[in-house]
Design an enzyme around this catalytic site. Structure first.
Site, PDB file in Angstrom:
ATOM      1  N   HIS A 281     120.906  13.677  47.374  1.00 41.95           N
ATOM      2  CA  HIS A 281     120.149  14.319  46.158  1.00 41.95           C
ATOM      3  C   HIS A 281     119.333  15.736  46.608  1.00 41.95           C
ATOM      4  O   HIS A 281     118.864  15.577  47.762  1.00 41.95           O
ATOM      5  CB  HIS A 281     119.044  13.502  45.662  1.00 41.95           C
TER       6      HIS A 281
ATOM      7  N   ASN B  56     116.309  21.480  41.988  1.00 42.75           N
ATOM      8  CA  ASN B  56     116.539  19.879  41.714  1.00 42.75           C
ATOM      9  C   ASN B  56     116.999  19.718  40.351  1.00 42.75           C
ATOM     10  O   ASN B  56     116.379  19.926  39.221  1.00 42.75           O
ATOM     11  CB  ASN B  56     115.389  19.148  41.796  1.00 42.75           C
TER      12      ASN B  56
ATOM     13  N   CYS C 267     117.237  10.608  39.286  1.00 44.79           N
ATOM     14  CA  CYS C 267     118.134  11.607  40.268  1.00 44.79           C
ATOM     15  C   CYS C 267     119.058  10.720  40.799  1.00 44.79           C
ATOM     16  O   CYS C 267     120.014  11.175  41.501  1.00 44.79           O
ATOM     17  CB  CYS C 267     117.323  12.083  41.269  1.00 44.79           C
TER      18      CYS C 267
HETATM   19  O1  UT7 Z   1     114.217  14.372  42.479  1.00 41.23           O
HETATM   20  C1  UT7 Z   1     112.781  13.609  42.791  1.00 41.23           C
HETATM   21  C2  UT7 Z   1     111.827  14.176  42.388  1.00 41.23           C
HETATM   22  N1  UT7 Z   1     110.862  14.939  43.070  1.00 41.23           N
HETATM   23  C3  UT7 Z   1     110.651  15.325  44.322  1.00 41.23           C
HETATM   24  O2  UT7 Z   1     111.627  15.167  45.166  1.00 41.23           O
HETATM   25  C4  UT7 Z   1     109.593  16.008  44.768  1.00 41.23           C
HETATM   26  C5  UT7 Z   1     109.046  15.395  46.065  1.00 41.23           C
HETATM   27  N2  UT7 Z   1     107.767  16.363  46.453  1.00 41.23           N
HETATM   28  C6  UT7 Z   1     107.893  17.418  46.917  1.00 41.23           C
HETATM   29  O3  UT7 Z   1     108.890  18.188  47.182  1.00 41.23           O
HETATM   30  C7  UT7 Z   1     106.664  18.075  47.505  1.00 41.23           C
HETATM   31  O4  UT7 Z   1     105.711  17.453  47.504  1.00 41.23           O
HETATM   32  C8  UT7 Z   1     106.290  19.328  46.737  1.00 41.23           C
HETATM   33  C9  UT7 Z   1     107.351  20.689  46.959  1.00 41.23           C
HETATM   34  C10 UT7 Z   1     106.205  18.902  45.210  1.00 41.23           C
HETATM   35  C11 UT7 Z   1     104.971  19.941  47.063  1.00 41.23           C
HETATM   36  O5  UT7 Z   1     104.901  20.479  48.150  1.00 41.23           O
HETATM   37  P1  UT7 Z   1     103.699  19.815  49.538  1.00 41.23           P
HETATM   38  O6  UT7 Z   1     103.913  20.366  50.586  1.00 41.23           O
HETATM   39  O7  UT7 Z   1     103.603  18.371  49.194  1.00 41.23           O
HETATM   40  O8  UT7 Z   1     102.665  20.688  48.808  1.00 41.23           O
HETATM   41  P2  UT7 Z   1     101.108  20.054  47.947  1.00 41.23           P
HETATM   42  O9  UT7 Z   1     101.369  19.298  46.796  1.00 41.23           O
HETATM   43  O10 UT7 Z   1     100.558  19.213  48.952  1.00 41.23           O
HETATM   44  O11 UT7 Z   1     100.455  21.356  47.848  1.00 41.23           O
HETATM   45  C12 UT7 Z   1      99.792  22.235  48.882  1.00 41.23           C
HETATM   46  C13 UT7 Z   1      99.236  23.277  48.305  1.00 41.23           C
HETATM   47  C14 UT7 Z   1      98.106  22.910  47.079  1.00 41.23           C
HETATM   48  O12 UT7 Z   1      97.002  23.887  47.322  1.00 41.23           O
HETATM   49  P3  UT7 Z   1      95.836  23.334  48.123  1.00 41.23           P
HETATM   50  O13 UT7 Z   1      95.032  22.374  47.196  1.00 41.23           O
HETATM   51  O14 UT7 Z   1      96.007  23.145  49.368  1.00 41.23           O
HETATM   52  O15 UT7 Z   1      94.740  24.579  48.001  1.00 41.23           O
HETATM   53  C15 UT7 Z   1      98.850  23.044  45.811  1.00 41.23           C
HETATM   54  O16 UT7 Z   1      97.870  23.422  44.824  1.00 41.23           O
HETATM   55  O17 UT7 Z   1     100.096  24.257  47.565  1.00 41.23           O
HETATM   56  C16 UT7 Z   1      99.647  24.422  46.231  1.00 41.23           C
HETATM   57  N3  UT7 Z   1     100.725  24.552  45.268  1.00 41.23           N
HETATM   58  C17 UT7 Z   1     101.292  25.767  45.212  1.00 41.23           C
HETATM   59  N4  UT7 Z   1     101.208  26.828  45.869  1.00 41.23           N
HETATM   60  C18 UT7 Z   1     101.731  28.175  45.409  1.00 41.23           C
HETATM   61  C19 UT7 Z   1     101.396  23.605  44.618  1.00 41.23           C
HETATM   62  N5  UT7 Z   1     102.617  24.238  44.138  1.00 41.23           N
HETATM   63  C20 UT7 Z   1     102.580  25.529  44.355  1.00 41.23           C
HETATM   64  C21 UT7 Z   1     103.379  26.560  44.045  1.00 41.23           C
HETATM   65  N6  UT7 Z   1     102.892  27.954  44.481  1.00 41.23           N
HETATM   66  N7  UT7 Z   1     104.337  26.494  43.186  1.00 41.23           N
END
Ligand code: UT7
Length: 333
Positions: free
Chosen positions: A253, A283, A113
């Site tokens: 980004h 993204n 990115c």
């Molecule tokens: O360009 C560079 C590339 N990437 C990035 O910049 C991504 C950086 N990371 C992020 O933006 C965030 O970490 C995410 C958007 C990927 C995830 O958000 P988060 O607030 O860190 O969520 P999490 O991974 O802590 O997940 C929280 C909960 C989990 O459930 P439990 O374990 O709390 O029961 C996940 O399983 O949300 C769940 N979850 C979802 N629920 C509904 C994860 N993805 C989804 C989804 N829909 N799509």
């Protein structure tokens, strides 16, 4: 050293839009979760038979038209991408051929990115030293082709698109005023497409294990992004002897609205100076910044002399920022 600026821009996204609601049909997710955790509402997804070179060609063509430069005048094409048409040949060579840029050298640049920032910084060096006059830098991605569409933690985040910039010499004091690039390979495993290279060549096993798809430790990348976005933006301003108050526009980004908001708070920049379009595109990796730049310029929000910071982070891990004083007037040299 000659001053170098962006004298033409263009972008292209595929027509097909996938909304958050569309994901609800085949994935355990919902519109509310995606918007509140990421800010993304929809993304453009390329058809199966549309490779990234097509998106890059369309964006590159528009940028050349915008700059009123013939393809034959281009000395070098750099395509920043992590989703090339092939492992080799380079997508840049394919795009040069499509454009009819028969006098151009071409290579791909892989910085995730941060790719477009790495690309304009690299391309501008050839012009600053007087070796080349015209460099076309394209950030293009079809991440949809390497996503695991059953992994709700990744597939909802990304979209396809391409953005391009034509670099040429500009009048002194304008164009790129400074840059800052960095990398940390110890974080390489946090965001990767493990198989298909020399570490895990393609095999039945790699396909069965889904190793040809994007894998991400979202939380770790998030923490890295929040830290690095503020840091790299401040460093690039320092390098150019500027202050945050001097900035007219920040193009970060477009990964997650929470990452952008954290950077805004950390930098103490007014949110109305910060470009956000991730709600419409998700993204798009290397394409995010140039698509945002193109849209912002076309909306009339950028004026001659504006100070613009572009800052990205991504797989590698990499980060990069550049600051430029805007002019689109190239110099006859
Ligand atoms: O360009 C560079 C590339 N990437 C990035 O910049 C991504 C950086 N990371 C992020 O933006 C965030 O970490 C995410 C958007 C990927 C995830 O958000 P988060 O607030 O860190 O969520 P999490 O991974 O802590 O997940 C929280 C909960 C989990 O459930 P439990 O374990 O709390 O029961 C996940 O399983 O949300 C769940 N979850 C979802 N629920 C509904 C994860 N993805 C989804 C989804 N829909 N799509």
């Amino acid at each position: 050293m000659r001053s170098v600026g962006i004298v033409g821009i263009g972008s292209y996204v595929p027509e097909n839009i996938v909304t958050n609601k569309d994901f609800e049909l085949f994935l355990d997710t919902n519109d509310e979760w995606i918007i509140s955790r990421t800010g993304i509402k929809q993304r453009h997804i390329a058809p199966k038979d549309m490779p990234v070179s097509e998106l890059c060609y369309q964006a590159g063509l528009k940028a050349l038209e915008d700059a009123q430069i013939a393809p034959e005048e281009v000395d070098l094409i750099i395509v920043a991408t992590i989703t090339p048409d092939y492992a080799f040949p380079a997508t840049a060579c394919l795009v040069a051929d499509r454009l009819g840029a028969r006098n151009a050298a071409g290579f791909d640049l892989e910085a995730g990115c941060s790719g477009f920032v790495y690309g304009v910084v690299t391309g501008s060096q050839f012009i600053a030293t007087g070796m080349y006059k015209t460099v076309l830098v394209i950030g293009g991605e079809t991440l949809s082709k390497v996503l695991n569409w059953k992994d709700r933690s990744t597939c909802i985040l990304f979209g396809d698109g391409a953005g391009a910039a034509v670099l040429q010499p500009v009048k002194e004091g304008f164009g790129f005023l400074g840059f800052e690039l960095g990398s940390d390979g110890s974080g390489g495993a946090l965001l990767s497409q493990p198989a298909g290279g020399s570490m895990y060549p393609a095999s039945l096993e790699t396909v069965e294990k889904n190793l040809h798809t994007l894998q991400m430790e979202g939380k770790e990348v998030y923490k890295f992004a929040v830290r690095v976005m503020g840091e790299v933006s401040l460093k690039v301003l320092k390098n150019a002897d500027l202050k945050i108050e001097d900035v007219d526009l920040l193009i970060p980004h477009q990964a997650n609205i929470r990452i952008v908001d954290a950077a805004v708070r950390r930098l103490g920049i007014s949110p109305d100076k910060v470009v956000v379009n991730l709600d419409k595109y998700g993204n798009m990796s290397a394409a995010s910044i140039p698509v945002a730049l193109d849209e912002t310029f076309k909306s009339g929000r950028i004026a001659e002399g504006d100070i613009i910071v572009m800052a990205g982070f991504g797989t590698g891990l990499t980060w990069g920022a550049c600051v430029l004083k805007w002019t689109k007037v190239g110099l006859e040299v």
